[in-house]
Enzyme design. Structure first.
Site, PDB file in Angstrom:
ATOM      1  N   HIS A  82      -8.253 -16.164   0.257  1.00 29.45           N
ATOM      2  CA  HIS A  82      -7.404 -14.989   0.456  1.00 29.45           C
ATOM      3  C   HIS A  82      -7.436 -14.647   1.931  1.00 29.45           C
ATOM      4  CE1 HIS A  82      -5.394 -11.491  -1.519  1.00 29.45           C
ATOM      5  NE2 HIS A  82      -5.635 -10.948  -0.342  1.00 29.45           N
ATOM      6  N   ASP A 161      -4.918  -1.906  -8.751  1.00 33.10           N
ATOM      7  CA  ASP A 161      -4.696  -2.252  -7.341  1.00 33.10           C
ATOM      8  C   ASP A 161      -3.216  -2.161  -6.985  1.00 33.10           C
ATOM      9  OD1 ASP A 161      -5.513  -3.316  -4.700  1.00 33.10           O
ATOM     10  OD2 ASP A 161      -4.235  -4.981  -5.305  1.00 33.10           O
ATOM     11  N   ARG A 168      -1.012   3.266  -0.808  1.00 36.38           N
ATOM     12  CA  ARG A 168      -1.619   3.090   0.530  1.00 36.38           C
ATOM     13  C   ARG A 168      -0.536   2.704   1.537  1.00 36.38           C
ATOM     14  NH1 ARG A 168      -5.519  -1.516  -0.360  1.00 36.38           N
ATOM     15  NH2 ARG A 168      -5.776  -1.442   1.889  1.00 36.38           N
ATOM     16  N   SER A 183      -9.696  -3.879  -2.774  1.00 33.38           N
ATOM     17  CA  SER A 183      -8.432  -4.454  -3.242  1.00 33.38           C
ATOM     18  C   SER A 183      -8.533  -5.986  -3.357  1.00 33.38           C
ATOM     19  CB  SER A 183      -7.325  -4.041  -2.257  1.00 33.38           C
ATOM     20  OG  SER A 183      -6.189  -4.832  -2.392  1.00 33.38           O
ATOM     21  N   LYS A 187      -9.502  -8.419  -7.092  1.00 37.27           N
ATOM     22  CA  LYS A 187      -8.557  -9.451  -7.571  1.00 37.27           C
ATOM     23  C   LYS A 187      -9.222 -10.823  -7.592  1.00 37.27           C
ATOM     24  CE  LYS A 187      -5.508  -8.083  -4.613  1.00 37.27           C
ATOM     25  NZ  LYS A 187      -4.478  -7.612  -3.740  1.00 37.27           N
TER      26      LYS A 187
END
Ligand code: URA
Length: 412
Positions: A82, A161, A168, A183, A187
């Site tokens: 990620h 999220d 956000r 966040s 995930k």
């Protein structure tokens, strides 16, 4: 429990208990707490931070808002990666095929882009026919046979999220280090991989602005990983210039293919570094051996073949990538050395061309974008082409300000 008292506590820098975080966040998710109160709490968190225990607790609350993928039917070491966000970031579909060619299994779920970021799913969907919504059985089958699968985020995976991320985005609270950690890690843990690589980007074009914050963030995500018995590795990199030469959905797929076929440059080096870090950590081999494996997978064509297999399994037709036929040239007005290519300004220009979405309902144009023609520290002469713009409207009006993405310094 009272939401005003919880907001007030955070305003005065006090720590919130698990029960208080659960009351606020799950209350919001179940629509018992309105946007304006959650926005105030997010801003208080953004300004005053969360301590480690609060960050762990909030990650747990996020994970429990949805399902956890069961990847026990995948044979082999499952890895995931990620990035905290970058302009022109196409690393997933370069690293996925490389690590798959080296025997790892990358089972990846990605999101779409919003604002000035491109999403992996938007980029993959620029390939005609590409299916990002596989069934769970198809997903597992493809990981086992090809070694790399990339689908759209499952709606049941950390749904909290999705709600908080959108809020956000709309309340200038996206840049909280702890909220980014919660966040991303919620995930990644719910997606079920054994080894998780987080590519931490910092700089003007990134969510995380300084190296110091990037180091703090990196330690935080590793600690969250430890709690869930996941191996989390991080690579910290600055992000002031775009990642690679192409920015735009199908253009980024094209550049990924060029890199998998041997194109050299900064992005290639970065992808080798990220792949070698994943291979070394998952196989418990030295970084140098892993780097050799990654480079070998590209030079012997196996990584490119994995990419083609991956696209074919998800029903994409790689021979029909869209590309706008109208090409404009952005030329230099001076002689000198190219000292900066602003990632932020390039992203804004790409957004004007139609690469990104401004609201969830927007259509993006898969065939438009920017191809950089000069690199940092290149010598530039008057009238040299700095970049090519692929546009869908021959009468597009671009101002001097829109095109001011390059900083050229006189060399004398
Ligand atoms: N990527 C995410 O998934 N979440 C963030 O908060 C930032 C980047």
């Amino acid at each position: 429990m009272n939401i005003l008292a919880i907001i007030d506590k955070k305003r005065y820098k006090e720590a919130l208990s698990f029960a208080e975080l659960d009351f606020a966040f799950n209350g919001y998710y179940h629509k018992k707490i309105p946007d304006y109160q959650m926005s105030a709490l997010l801003m208080a968190i953004c300004l005053n931070g969360l301590n480690e225990q609060e960050t762990f607790d909030l990650t747990e609350i996020f994970i429990k808002s949805g399902q956890i993928l069961d990847l026990s039917k995948v044979d082999g070491i499952i890895v995931d990666k990620h990035s905290t966000g970058g302009v022109g970031d196409k690393t997933s579909f370069i690293i996925g095929p490389i690590v798959a060619a080296c025997g790892l299994k990358m089972a990846k779920m990605s999101g779409r882009g919003l604002g000035l970021t491109g999403g992996t799913i938007d980029k993959l969907e620029s390939i005609p026919g590409f299916d990002v919504d596989l069934t769970f059985e198809e997903f597992i089958k493809q990981v086992n046979t090809v070694g790399y699968v990339n689908v759209s985020q499952n709606k049941q995976l950390v749904p909290l999220d999705k709600e908080i991320y959108a809020l956000r985005d709309a309340t200038a609270t996206a840049e909280s280090l702890e909220l980014i950690a919660v966040s991303i890690m919620s995930k990644k843990i719910a997606s079920g991989a054994d080894t998780i690589l987080i590519d931490v980007k910092y700089g003007s074009g990134a969510l995380i602005k300084t190296k110091e914050d990037a180091v703090h963030f990196s330690n935080l995500v590793k600690k969250i990983g430890q709690k869930y018995h996941k191996k989390v590795i991080t690579v910290i990199d600055s992000m002031n210039i775009p990642l690679g030469d192409n920015i735009g959905n199908s253009l980024e797929i094209m550049e990924a293919m060029e890199i998998l076929q041997g194109k050299q440059g900064y992005l290639t080096d970065l992808c080798f570094k990220l792949s070698a870090t994943l291979i070394s950590a998952s196989k418990n081999i030295s970084y140098d051996t892993a780097l050799h494996e990654a480079k070998e997978a590209v030079s012997n064509g196996k990584a490119y073949q994995k990419f083609l297999d991956f696209v074919a399994h998800q029903k994409g037709n790689i021979t029909k990538l869209p590309l706008s036929p109208i090409v404009l040239e952005v030329k230099s007005h001076e002689d000198g050395i190219l000292k900066d290519i602003s990632a932020y300004k390039i992203a804004k220009l790409a957004s004007i061309l139609g690469c990104f979405r401004h609201s969830k309902e927007d259509q993006i144009d898969p065939g438009v974008g920017i191809v950089l023609n000069k690199h940092l520290n290149d010598k530039v002469h008057i009238d040299d082409v700095l970049c090519y713009l692929y546009v869908n409207d021959p009468n597009i009006k671009l101002t001097f300000e829109d095109l001011a993405c390059f900083k050229i310094e006189r060399s004398d």
